[in-house]
Write an enzyme that holds these catalytic residues in place. Structure first.
Site, short mmCIF file in Angstrom:
data_model
loop_
_atom_site.label_atom_id
_atom_site.label_comp_id
_atom_site.label_asym_id
_atom_site.label_seq_id
_atom_site.Cartn_x
_atom_site.Cartn_y
_atom_site.Cartn_z
N TRP A 129 0.80 -1.23 0.00
CA TRP A 129 0.00 0.00 0.00
C TRP A 129 0.83 1.27 0.00
CZ3 TRP A 129 1.99 2.18 4.24
CH2 TRP A 129 2.37 1.36 5.30
N LYS A 153 -2.36 -9.11 -7.22
CA LYS A 153 -3.06 -8.98 -5.93
C LYS A 153 -2.51 -7.74 -5.22
CE LYS A 153 -3.40 -10.31 -1.23
NZ LYS A 153 -3.62 -8.89 -0.92
N HIS A 154 -3.37 -6.76 -5.05
CA HIS A 154 -2.94 -5.51 -4.42
C HIS A 154 -3.19 -5.59 -2.91
CE1 HIS A 154 -1.43 -1.55 -4.46
NE2 HIS A 154 -1.71 -1.28 -5.73
N GLY A 205 6.91 -6.08 -0.13
CA GLY A 205 6.18 -6.10 1.14
C GLY A 205 7.12 -6.28 2.30
N GLU A 227 11.11 -7.68 -2.89
CA GLU A 227 11.57 -6.35 -2.47
C GLU A 227 10.99 -6.14 -1.07
OE1 GLU A 227 13.67 -4.66 -4.02
OE2 GLU A 227 13.47 -5.04 -6.16
N LEU A 228 11.85 -6.25 -0.05
CA LEU A 228 11.34 -6.28 1.32
C LEU A 228 11.73 -5.02 2.09
CD1 LEU A 228 12.10 -10.08 1.83
CD2 LEU A 228 10.07 -9.01 0.84
N CYS A 261 10.38 1.79 1.86
CA CYS A 261 11.36 0.76 2.21
C CYS A 261 12.77 1.34 2.19
CB CYS A 261 11.23 -0.42 1.26
SG CYS A 261 11.23 0.06 -0.47
N GLU A 358 13.12 -2.42 11.45
CA GLU A 358 12.72 -1.33 10.55
C GLU A 358 11.58 -0.55 11.22
OE1 GLU A 358 10.72 -2.56 6.89
OE2 GLU A 358 11.38 -0.71 5.92
O1 LIG Z 1 9.06 1.35 -0.55
C1 LIG Z 1 9.87 1.52 -1.50
C2 LIG Z 1 9.52 2.36 -2.62
C3 LIG Z 1 10.57 3.33 -3.04
C4 LIG Z 1 9.99 4.55 -3.62
C5 LIG Z 1 11.02 5.52 -4.11
O2 LIG Z 1 12.19 5.25 -4.15
O3 LIG Z 1 10.63 6.56 -4.59
#
Ligand SMILES: O=CCCCC(=O)O
Length: 453
Positions: A129, A153-154, A205, A227-228, A261, A358
């Site tokens: 999200w 799947k969103h 996620g 991508e965590l 992230c 995190e």
């Molecule tokens: O949550 C990671 C997305 C990265 C968005 C960005 O680098 O602009």
């Protein structure tokens, strides 16, 4: 249940029923059956459709930004910026895809070969999200050009973004069975991954979601891109303008209300600058990041995406303080809505949970480093390895430090910020694989060796 709840007010706007088991099976069948026809179209034809999608995202930018504001509290200006990156991503793969997919001749011992670059089949995308449009774009645009088909799947709080994206892609000319949105629940994911008609999965996620998806994908021998999370270090070696450095680093952390992230979550400052940096950062955070309505372009600090997210981050801050960290600013939950004051913590030590975990919200932790080596030690003392940044006036020194940081991406005198042509991804517990740039089209690619002679 998928639902839209305005995080600025807590008001429930819409509920959407989960897809049934039969609907999920039918959706898998659609993307599987659509694959042979889609893959045999020319790359140019697929790229032209993806270029049209870029134009449509551009045309509908305001509408998409408003949806994101309502669903997950993104500041409306940031929503427009996010759609701008989406447009860039679709344009990048439309323009460069054909060259990136060209055959690669290979001289081999005793003859000639060629590597062809084709798709692998129907893919599942599981998207979060925090960037409802961008995260989908960086998976979908390269894979559509490559010739894969997609079941998406969103996140359960983003059904309107999910529908809008699907509609844009279909309007652009992506056949209805080539891109299918599903309102599957997380509990249905193992069944989808076990289905032999699905060839791979891309998840953006949490670390926990990554572990579950990787386990299921592994059991079924499915290719994954993960991508965590991240707890990116931002190292400040020196500066000739401390106010500018403070403002730029605070902006980088507070972007998307700290829910990125790759946001710099740990500021690591050399000892001679530390006290002054902390004082000025605390002032900036307190005075500038005032909570407000995310729909108002003047707002600097929107709500988090949900009350659950805000409660979780507030809990992490409270625990850090209880374990001995110093609260320099913020820390309080504000209701109604999912607000948390912008927060600065110092004196966080390895004995505290906040040192290694995190924190996905508007919270800055500042560490003091005794010198360059100590800064690198602190930067690498994390289970994560997504991004990092190094700030300083000497380019050689910046580069030397960057080379010693264990991360998938390092930025000099700037922090993070995705762009279409720059590969994105992490190492360690931040994930597997790369998205964006030339690398982003290779993950679900069959690099087929054909021996010619
Ligand atoms: O949550 C990671 C997305 C990265 C968005 C960005 O680098 O602009």
């Amino acid at each position: 249940m998928y639902s839209v709840t305005n995080p600025a007010s807590g008001q429930l706007i819409e509920e959407v029923a989960n897809s049934t088991e039969e609907e999920v099976r039918a959706a898998i069948g659609q993307v599987y059956d659509a694959y042979p026809e889609w893959r045999q179209r020319s790359v140019g034809e697929r790229a032209a459709i993806v270029a049209r999608a870029a134009d449509l995202f551009d045309q509908r930018a305001h509408e998409l930004a408003q949806i994101m504001t309502l669903e997950m509290g993104k500041r409306v200006n940031e929503g427009l910026g996010e759609v701008g990156i989406v447009v860039d991503i679709f344009r990048y793969y439309a323009e460069h895809g054909p060259a990136l997919l060209a055959d690669e001749p290979l001289d081999i011992k005793g003859g000639q070969a060629v590597i062809t670059k084709g798709p692998i089949g129907a893919l599942l995308g599981i998207m979060p999200w925090n960037f409802p449009c961008y995260q989908v774009a960086r998976f979908v645009a390269p894979n559509l050009v490559l010739g894969n088909t997609i079941l998406l799947k969103h996140a359960s709080i983003c059904p309107r973004s999910a529908r809008a994206i699907e509609e844009i892609l279909h309007t652009a000319g992506v056949p209805e069975d080539v891109y299918v949105n599903t309102f599957a629940s997380s509990r249905q994911i193992p069944g989808i991954l076990a289905d032999p008609r699905i060839a791979g999965v891309s998840l953006t996620g949490s670390e926990q979601a990554g572990i579950s998806v990787a386990a299921e994908a592994g059991k079924n021998l499915k290719k994954t891109v993960l991508e965590l999370g991240g707890s990116d270090p931002l190292v400040i070696l020196d500066t000739d303008d401390l106010d500018e450095t403070v403002n730029a680093t605070a902006t980088a952390r507070m972007r998307n209300c700290g829910q990125s992230c790759n946001a710099p979550k740990r500021m690591i400052v050399l000892a001679d600058l530390y006290d002054e940096y902390v004082d000025r950062l605390t002032k900036r955070i307190t005075e500038y990041y005032v909570p407000g309505d995310p729909a108002d372009p003047a707002t600097k600090l929107p709500p988090l995406a949900s009350t659950a997210a805000a409660d979780e981050v507030a809990g992490q801050v409270a625990k850090a303080i209880e374990q001995g960290a110093t609260l320099r600013a913020g820390g309080r939950r504000i209701t109604p809505g999912a607000y948390l004051e912008a927060t600065v913590l110092t004196d966080v030590t390895p004995e505290m949970d906040a040192y290694y975990e995190e924190i996905f919200g508007p919270v800055v932790i500042v560490f003091k480093a005794s010198g360059e080596d100590d800064a690198i030690r602190l930067a690498n003392d994390t289970p994560f390895g997504l991004g990092a940044s190094v700030w300083g006036t000497d380019p050689d020194r910046n580069r030397r430090v960057a080379d010693r940081i264990d991360a998938g991406m390092v930025y000099l005198n700037r922090a993070g910020g995705s762009q279409a042509d720059l590969p994105f991804g992490g190492i360690k517990r931040s994930g597997l694989g790369r998205e964006l740039g030339p690398a982003g089209i290779e993950e679900f690619m069959n690099k087929k060796s054909i021996r010619l002679s």
